[in-house]
Motif scaffolding. Structure first.
Motif, PDB file in Angstrom:
ATOM      1  N   SER A 142       0.859  -1.282   0.156  1.00 53.10           N
ATOM      2  CA  SER A 142       0.019  -0.036  -0.037  1.00 53.10           C
ATOM      3  C   SER A 142       0.890   1.186  -0.173  1.00 53.10           C
ATOM      4  O   SER A 142       1.736   1.194   0.615  1.00 53.10           O
ATOM      5  N   ASP A 143       0.585   2.151  -0.872  1.00 52.72           N
ATOM      6  CA  ASP A 143       1.473   3.553  -1.059  1.00 52.72           C
ATOM      7  C   ASP A 143       1.567   4.090   0.560  1.00 52.72           C
ATOM      8  O   ASP A 143       0.620   4.097   1.034  1.00 52.72           O
ATOM      9  N   GLY A 144       2.733   4.521   0.535  1.00 52.19           N
ATOM     10  CA  GLY A 144       2.831   5.366   1.927  1.00 52.19           C
ATOM     11  C   GLY A 144       2.951   4.711   3.285  1.00 52.19           C
ATOM     12  O   GLY A 144       2.759   5.146   4.407  1.00 52.19           O
ATOM     13  N   SER A 145       3.121   3.391   3.311  1.00 53.00           N
ATOM     14  CA  SER A 145       3.049   2.433   4.393  1.00 53.00           C
ATOM     15  C   SER A 145       4.250   2.743   5.309  1.00 53.00           C
ATOM     16  O   SER A 145       4.320   2.479   6.424  1.00 53.00           O
ATOM     17  N   PHE A 146       5.373   3.233   4.578  1.00 55.34           N
ATOM     18  CA  PHE A 146       6.521   3.445   5.328  1.00 55.34           C
ATOM     19  C   PHE A 146       6.194   4.968   6.202  1.00 55.34           C
ATOM     20  O   PHE A 146       7.294   5.243   7.097  1.00 55.34           O
ATOM     21  N   HIS A 158       9.069  -1.483   9.415  1.00 52.33           N
ATOM     22  CA  HIS A 158       9.800  -1.001   8.020  1.00 52.33           C
ATOM     23  C   HIS A 158      11.181  -0.705   8.139  1.00 52.33           C
ATOM     24  O   HIS A 158      11.597  -0.622   9.274  1.00 52.33           O
ATOM     25  N   ARG A 159      11.774  -1.025   7.033  1.00 48.61           N
ATOM     26  CA  ARG A 159      13.105  -0.655   6.972  1.00 48.61           C
ATOM     27  C   ARG A 159      13.607   0.878   7.763  1.00 48.61           C
ATOM     28  O   ARG A 159      14.682   0.666   7.995  1.00 48.61           O
ATOM     29  N   ASN A 160      12.744   1.564   7.430  1.00 52.29           N
ATOM     30  CA  ASN A 160      13.221   3.053   8.139  1.00 52.29           C
ATOM     31  C   ASN A 160      12.658   3.118   9.599  1.00 52.29           C
ATOM     32  O   ASN A 160      12.537   4.156  10.173  1.00 52.29           O
ATOM     33  N   GLY A 161      12.300   2.062  10.429  1.00 55.22           N
ATOM     34  CA  GLY A 161      11.929   2.051  11.564  1.00 55.22           C
ATOM     35  C   GLY A 161      10.413   2.196  12.107  1.00 55.22           C
ATOM     36  O   GLY A 161      10.139   2.013  13.232  1.00 55.22           O
ATOM     37  N   THR A 183     -14.097   3.205   9.340  1.00 54.86           N
ATOM     38  CA  THR A 183     -14.794   2.163   9.396  1.00 54.86           C
ATOM     39  C   THR A 183     -14.596   1.361  10.504  1.00 54.86           C
ATOM     40  O   THR A 183     -15.512   0.519  11.145  1.00 54.86           O
ATOM     41  N   GLY A 184     -13.356   1.197  11.048  1.00 56.56           N
ATOM     42  CA  GLY A 184     -12.927   0.307  11.994  1.00 56.56           C
ATOM     43  C   GLY A 184     -12.918  -1.308  11.675  1.00 56.56           C
ATOM     44  O   GLY A 184     -12.457  -2.059  12.285  1.00 56.56           O
ATOM     45  N   VAL A 185     -12.891  -1.502  10.392  1.00 59.37           N
ATOM     46  CA  VAL A 185     -12.690  -2.674   9.791  1.00 59.37           C
ATOM     47  C   VAL A 185     -11.308  -3.274   9.740  1.00 59.37           C
ATOM     48  O   VAL A 185     -10.414  -2.223   8.909  1.00 59.37           O
ATOM     49  N   PRO A 186     -10.936  -4.344  10.367  1.00 62.55           N
ATOM     50  CA  PRO A 186      -9.581  -4.807  10.395  1.00 62.55           C
ATOM     51  C   PRO A 186      -9.160  -5.403   8.938  1.00 62.55           C
ATOM     52  O   PRO A 186      -9.919  -5.912   8.174  1.00 62.55           O
ATOM     53  N   ALA A 187      -8.129  -5.206   8.655  1.00 58.47           N
ATOM     54  CA  ALA A 187      -7.180  -5.407   7.453  1.00 58.47           C
ATOM     55  C   ALA A 187      -5.910  -5.891   7.570  1.00 58.47           C
ATOM     56  O   ALA A 187      -5.235  -5.680   8.585  1.00 58.47           O
ATOM     57  N   LEU A 188      -5.580  -6.816   6.672  1.00 54.80           N
ATOM     58  CA  LEU A 188      -4.112  -7.634   6.929  1.00 54.80           C
ATOM     59  C   LEU A 188      -3.304  -6.738   6.327  1.00 54.80           C
ATOM     60  O   LEU A 188      -3.069  -6.743   4.975  1.00 54.80           O
ATOM     61  N   TYR A 189      -2.272  -5.788   6.770  1.00 57.37           N
ATOM     62  CA  TYR A 189      -1.514  -4.642   6.438  1.00 57.37           C
ATOM     63  C   TYR A 189      -0.353  -5.049   6.317  1.00 57.37           C
ATOM     64  O   TYR A 189       0.289  -4.893   7.436  1.00 57.37           O
ATOM     65  N   LEU A 190       0.350  -5.217   5.233  1.00 59.32           N
ATOM     66  CA  LEU A 190       1.731  -5.746   5.148  1.00 59.32           C
ATOM     67  C   LEU A 190       2.505  -5.325   3.878  1.00 59.32           C
ATOM     68  O   LEU A 190       1.834  -5.537   2.858  1.00 59.32           O
ATOM     69  N   ASN A 191       3.192  -4.539   3.707  1.00 58.10           N
ATOM     70  CA  ASN A 191       4.093  -4.102   2.542  1.00 58.10           C
ATOM     71  C   ASN A 191       5.363  -5.061   2.453  1.00 58.10           C
ATOM     72  O   ASN A 191       6.123  -5.303   3.262  1.00 58.10           O
ATOM     73  N   LEU A 192       5.128  -5.926   1.279  1.00 52.59           N
ATOM     74  CA  LEU A 192       6.215  -6.988   1.128  1.00 52.59           C
ATOM     75  C   LEU A 192       7.494  -6.589   0.541  1.00 52.59           C
ATOM     76  O   LEU A 192       8.352  -7.372   0.612  1.00 52.59           O
ATOM     77  N   GLY A 193       7.689  -5.549   0.378  1.00 54.04           N
ATOM     78  CA  GLY A 193       8.892  -5.086  -0.235  1.00 54.04           C
ATOM     79  C   GLY A 193       9.690  -4.158   0.852  1.00 54.04           C
ATOM     80  O   GLY A 193      10.988  -4.053   0.751  1.00 54.04           O
ATOM     81  N   LEU A 194       9.074  -3.543   1.788  1.00 57.24           N
ATOM     82  CA  LEU A 194       9.447  -2.652   2.558  1.00 57.24           C
ATOM     83  C   LEU A 194       9.644  -2.867   4.075  1.00 57.24           C
ATOM     84  O   LEU A 194      10.260  -2.286   4.976  1.00 57.24           O
ATOM     85  N   ALA A 231      -4.548  -3.477  -1.465  1.00 56.67           N
ATOM     86  CA  ALA A 231      -3.121  -3.362  -1.765  1.00 56.67           C
ATOM     87  C   ALA A 231      -2.993  -3.706  -3.431  1.00 56.67           C
ATOM     88  O   ALA A 231      -3.852  -3.954  -3.953  1.00 56.67           O
ATOM     89  N   HIS A 232      -1.842  -3.187  -3.837  1.00 57.56           N
ATOM     90  CA  HIS A 232      -1.700  -3.315  -5.209  1.00 57.56           C
ATOM     91  C   HIS A 232      -0.189  -3.777  -5.574  1.00 57.56           C
ATOM     92  O   HIS A 232       0.706  -3.586  -4.758  1.00 57.56           O
ATOM     93  N   GLN A 233      -0.094  -4.200  -6.899  1.00 60.72           N
ATOM     94  CA  GLN A 233       1.223  -4.741  -7.280  1.00 60.72           C
ATOM     95  C   GLN A 233       1.498  -4.607  -8.501  1.00 60.72           C
ATOM     96  O   GLN A 233       0.492  -4.991  -9.240  1.00 60.72           O
ATOM     97  N   ALA A 234       2.656  -3.924  -9.081  1.00 58.72           N
ATOM     98  CA  ALA A 234       2.874  -3.674 -10.560  1.00 58.72           C
ATOM     99  C   ALA A 234       3.060  -5.042 -11.032  1.00 58.72           C
ATOM    100  O   ALA A 234       3.855  -6.002 -10.654  1.00 58.72           O
ATOM    101  N   THR A 235       2.999  -5.145 -12.334  1.00 58.48           N
ATOM    102  CA  THR A 235       3.622  -6.154 -13.196  1.00 58.48           C
ATOM    103  C   THR A 235       4.524  -5.620 -14.160  1.00 58.48           C
ATOM    104  O   THR A 235       4.578  -4.502 -14.400  1.00 58.48           O
ATOM    105  N   PRO A 236       5.368  -6.526 -14.777  1.00 54.68           N
ATOM    106  CA  PRO A 236       6.543  -6.281 -15.536  1.00 54.68           C
ATOM    107  C   PRO A 236       6.210  -5.630 -16.753  1.00 54.68           C
ATOM    108  O   PRO A 236       5.083  -5.758 -17.412  1.00 54.68           O
ATOM    109  N   ILE A 237       6.977  -4.690 -17.079  1.00 54.16           N
ATOM    110  CA  ILE A 237       6.752  -3.951 -18.495  1.00 54.16           C
ATOM    111  C   ILE A 237       8.189  -3.600 -19.069  1.00 54.16           C
ATOM    112  O   ILE A 237       9.070  -3.189 -18.414  1.00 54.16           O
ATOM    113  N   THR A 238       8.169  -3.734 -20.396  1.00 53.21           N
ATOM    114  CA  THR A 238       9.541  -3.516 -21.122  1.00 53.21           C
ATOM    115  C   THR A 238       9.834  -2.056 -21.306  1.00 53.21           C
ATOM    116  O   THR A 238       8.722  -1.367 -21.861  1.00 53.21           O
ATOM    117  N   PRO A 239      10.728  -1.382 -21.442  1.00 54.91           N
ATOM    118  CA  PRO A 239      10.919  -0.255 -22.097  1.00 54.91           C
ATOM    119  C   PRO A 239      10.749   0.050 -23.326  1.00 54.91           C
ATOM    120  O   PRO A 239      10.898   1.022 -23.975  1.00 54.91           O
TER     121      PRO A 239
END
Length: 259
Positions: free
Chosen positions: A98-102, A151-154, A166-177, A225-233
């Motif tokens: 999720s953007d800005g999770s750091f 996160h890696r930045n602490g 809303t108070g709804v619980p979510a499984l919140y994890l940034n798998l890269g940072l 959450a979202h995830q980019a997929t590969p793209i070529t230049p």
């Protein structure tokens, strides 16, 4: 404005709206729909940078970013993601996040506009974090609800994050940072993160967005959450992304509307 739920159990496609001309009632409907569905897909838009920033303000105050190669110096609110470095940031976000999770106060909303689309590659995947938590076995829910991640930045967040509106619980994890789970060994942390990665990607749980010219996608980062997929230049693609600050977000106020 017409709303059609996406077939994956979250998200909705919005038709019959020009975000450049949205009035207060339309803005309220957009915000309430985002809060309910977590993801909005709005096609056929046409923005200048100024118009995108203005449309983002329908949801709250935009964040700003440093100007680097490929960005728009006069528009620090716009973070350009591209297939070529001269057009924006490349090779970013190819993991569930999720953007800005750091940030100590996570970024609540992201807003993408497809300025230049590619004919091949570069789709974006989305998954529902609230359903990810709801579909866990009860004993795993109970275990996860006690855990915190660093996160890696602490910056530390609960693994199970409740939505501030809303108070709804979510499984919140940034798998890269994420550096690890507090109190877990590196090996245990890695095993948990790999399991969450697989769970986010489970069959039937993801929406894949293939970008068309003029597409806008708005995501509640505390719901999906979202995830980019590969793209070529070799193929050119530009997404202009704006994000809403945690201290400036406008959530739909159901109590006010009911008064």
């Amino acid at each position: 404005m017409q709303l059609t739920p996406l077939p994956v159990g979250f998200g909705a496609e919005i038709a019959g709206v020009d975000l450049r001309q949205a009035d207060a009632a339309t803005a309220d409907l957009l915000r309430s729909s985002l809060l309910e569905y977590g993801l909005l897909v709005i096609r056929g838009q046409s923005f200048t940078p100024a118009e995108q920033v203005a449309a983002t303000r329908l949801f709250g105050a935009p964040e700003v970013f440093p100007t680097v190669r490929g960005q728009l110096p006069e528009w620090p609110e716009i973070f350009r993601v591209a297939s070529r470095p001269e057009d924006g940031h490349v090779e970013v976000g190819r993991y569930w996040h999720s953007d800005g999770s750091f940030r100590a106060d996570p970024t609540p909303i992201s807003f993408w506009y497809s300025e230049v689309r590619s004919d091949e590659g570069g789709d974006t995947l989305f998954t529902d974090l609230q359903q990810a938590y709801a579909t866990l076995q009860p004993d795993i829910q109970q275990e996860f609800a006690t855990l915190k991640t660093a996160h890696r930045n602490g910056v530390v967040h609960p693994l199970v994050l409740r939505h501030p509106k809303t108070g709804v619980p979510a499984l919140y994890l940034n798998l890269g940072l994420t550096a690890g789970v507090l109190g877990y060994s590196p090996e245990h942390s890695r095993a948990l993160m790999d399991a969450v990665d697989r769970h986010y990607s489970r069959d039937g749980a993801t929406y894949r967005h293939h970008w068309l010219p003029g597409d806008v996608v708005v995501a509640d980062n505390l719901h999906v959450a979202h995830q980019a997929t590969p793209i070529t230049p070799a193929t050119r693609r530009i997404l202009n992304r704006t994000t809403v600050r945690a201290d400036g977000v406008i959530w739909y106020d159901a109590e006010r509307k009911a008064a």
